[in-house]
Design an enzyme around this catalytic site. Structure first.
Site, PDB file in Angstrom:
ATOM      1  N   CYS A  79       0.838  -1.215   0.000  1.00 29.88           N
ATOM      2  CA  CYS A  79       0.000   0.000   0.000  1.00 29.88           C
ATOM      3  C   CYS A  79       0.866   1.255   0.000  1.00 29.88           C
ATOM      4  O   CYS A  79       1.691   1.459   0.898  1.00 29.88           O
ATOM      5  CB  CYS A  79      -0.926  -0.016   1.216  1.00 29.88           C
ATOM      6  SG  CYS A  79      -1.844   1.510   1.463  1.00 29.88           S
ATOM      7  N   CYS A  82       0.245   3.476   3.021  1.00 34.64           N
ATOM      8  CA  CYS A  82       0.880   2.919   4.224  1.00 34.64           C
ATOM      9  C   CYS A  82       2.354   3.290   4.278  1.00 34.64           C
ATOM     10  O   CYS A  82       2.886   3.620   5.342  1.00 34.64           O
ATOM     11  CB  CYS A  82       0.716   1.402   4.246  1.00 34.64           C
ATOM     12  SG  CYS A  82      -1.006   0.836   4.235  1.00 34.64           S
TER      13      CYS A  82
END
Length: 484
Positions: A79, A82
């Protein structure tokens, strides 16, 4: 693990030292090398210390979390958001540890421990949750260090905090833009207030106090009472006019006038209010922009009694986000009212130039006489899908044309080949059937011809056999007669 500045300094010093033989190092170069080594060691130590305050969690976390308060980042290794949050998360862990906060900071790979993440209700990445006892609080604010730390400290403590003195009240009033305070002793209203505070502590601050901690200028109609302090004044909850306490707190948890961005607009949708926005350009302010912004501020303040229940007021910098919402183009500067619950929007029929015109436009939206655009109907959903697809493709091609050609050209090429193969296969199949049918017809014709020939042969052979039999009979008669 050294920081980029430390690595650059080491590389520069090494380049300068490499020019000289080992026995001819000048003192200055040696000093730079020593400094480089020292800073590298310090940077490595600090980096290790930062990561030490963020714990990697696994499936044993469920058992050991019971007695502690945890702030956890559920992430996915692939991600991008993230990865962007990771350095901020390390700073959060370091500062909470240094400040002596009881909150422990951790992170969990939600893809590796999918069962655990599902148990905590993780639906996307990254997801930030504060876990306190049996309760789990979702963080929905901006992903900045200060906002996350403020959230952790607020939720980790008691839902309702006491204000024991006037000094503490003044301090909290200066520190927070919106402040809810329960005034009075034990009562059913206090029980409701405590329940609402436990539910909405993730959004705002809740306190309790006696009437003596407030200035003498503050007068309350009756006690007990729930008061919200904001916008330079205070407003009291009325059980008969404001419906449930939870709904009232949810509506009042924002200032009357805000600077609105995409995240704030998403949060405002949870209040159920229409959002009146002055769309301006703060990078290139004009007289018209300042005028619309001032008009919106005046309406929010001077007409609070009439509009605060149904409208939230503010301004937005630029029209990019608004354009993506309405799938159209909004002029800058201009005024627009959004209904985030059903994706409708309202535009004034004429340019807003005065306070009266703005108030008239807001009233027309409130009484239903203003024309509504957009919505969440079936046709609008189809348009939304097409618009989002177009926006995605356009953004990819603008940022990286080669990547766009690869991402979209390759699938189109594969699909084209598949279609061609299917069409070709159908054509071949059809020709095979035709040939087979033709062969079958020819065979049937041949069989019919052979059968006809056999019949003709049979017809020709039939009389000869009869004649032969007749001749045989004729030959036997004389013999029979002779025998007789």
């Amino acid at each position: 693990m050294t920081s980029p500045p430390a690595r650059r300094a080491c590389a520069q010093a090494a380049d300068r030292v490499a020019v000289f033989p080992a026995c001819l190092f000048p003192a200055e170069a040696m000093a730079e090398v020593k400094a480089c080594v020292f800073y590298g060691i310090v940077a490595s130590f600090l980096t290790s210390a930062v990561f030490a305050f963020v714990e990697d969690l696994d499936d044993t976390f469920k058992d050991k979390r019971v007695n502690d308060i945890w702030l956890v980042d559920f992430y996915a290794p692939w991600c991008g958001y993230c990865k962007k949050l990771e350095p901020i998360w390390n700073e959060v862990g370091l500062e909470l540890k240094i400040s002596g906060s009881p909150v422990r900071v951790g992170k969990m790979d939600a893809t590796a421990y999918s069962g655990m993440s599902s148990e905590f209700g993780v639906r996307g990445y990254p997801t930030i949750k504060l876990l306190k006892g049996d309760l789990a609080y979702n963080y929905k604010g901006p992903r900045t260090k200060d906002d996350i730390i403020e959230f952790a400290n607020r939720v980790a403590g008691p839902a309702v905090r006491s204000l024991p003195s006037k000094e503490m009240f003044e301090h909290m009033l200066k520190r927070h833009n919106v402040l809810f305070v329960y005034v009075g002793g034990e009562s059913p209203l206090k029980e409701k207030y405590n329940d609402v505070a436990s539910e909405l502590i993730v959004y705002t601050h809740f306190f309790s106090a006696l009437e003596q901690v407030f200035p003498e200028s503050l007068t309350l109609p009756e006690l007990p009472a729930v008061v919200v302090f904001k916008d330079g004044g205070y407003f009291t909850y009325d059980e008969y006019e404001d419906a449930s306490l939870s709904s009232w707190v949810n509506r009042e948890r924002f200032q009357g006038y805000l600077q609105i961005d995409g995240f704030t607009l998403y949060e405002l949708g949870e209040t159920g209010k229409l959002v009146a926005i002055a769309v301006i350009d703060e990078k290139d302010p004009t007289e018209e922009s300042d005028r619309l912004k001032t008009l919106m501020q005046r309406v929010a303040k001077e007409h609070r009694e009439h509009f605060s229940r149904d409208f939230q007021f503010g301004h937005m910098d630029g029209n990019d986000y608004i354009n993506s919402l309405i799938m159209g183009e909004v002029a800058v500067p201009s005024v627009i009212i959004l209904n985030t619950s059903n994706e409708q929007y309202f535009l004034p029929s004429e340019a807003v130039g005065t306070m009266e015109q703005l108030v008239h436009f807001i009233k027309s939206v409130l009484n239903g006489s203003a024309q509504a655009y957009g919505g969440d109907g079936f046709i609008q959903r189809i348009k939304r899908i097409a618009f989002d697809a177009k926006s995605t493709i356009t953004s990819v091609f603008r940022s990286s044309p080669l990547l766009g050609c690869f991402l979209f050209g390759l699938p189109l090429g594969v699909i084209s080949l598949m279609c061609y193969g299917i069409c070709t296969a159908e054509s071949d199949y059809g020709s095979d059937d035709t040939d087979a049918l033709k062969r079958l017809t020819d065979e049937e014709d041949e069989d019919e011809e052979e059968e006809q020939e056999r019949e003709q042969s049979a017809e020709l052979e039939g009389p000869e056999e009869d004649e032969l039999e007749g001749e045989e009979g004729a030959e036997k008669d004389p013999a029979e007669k002779k025998t007789d």
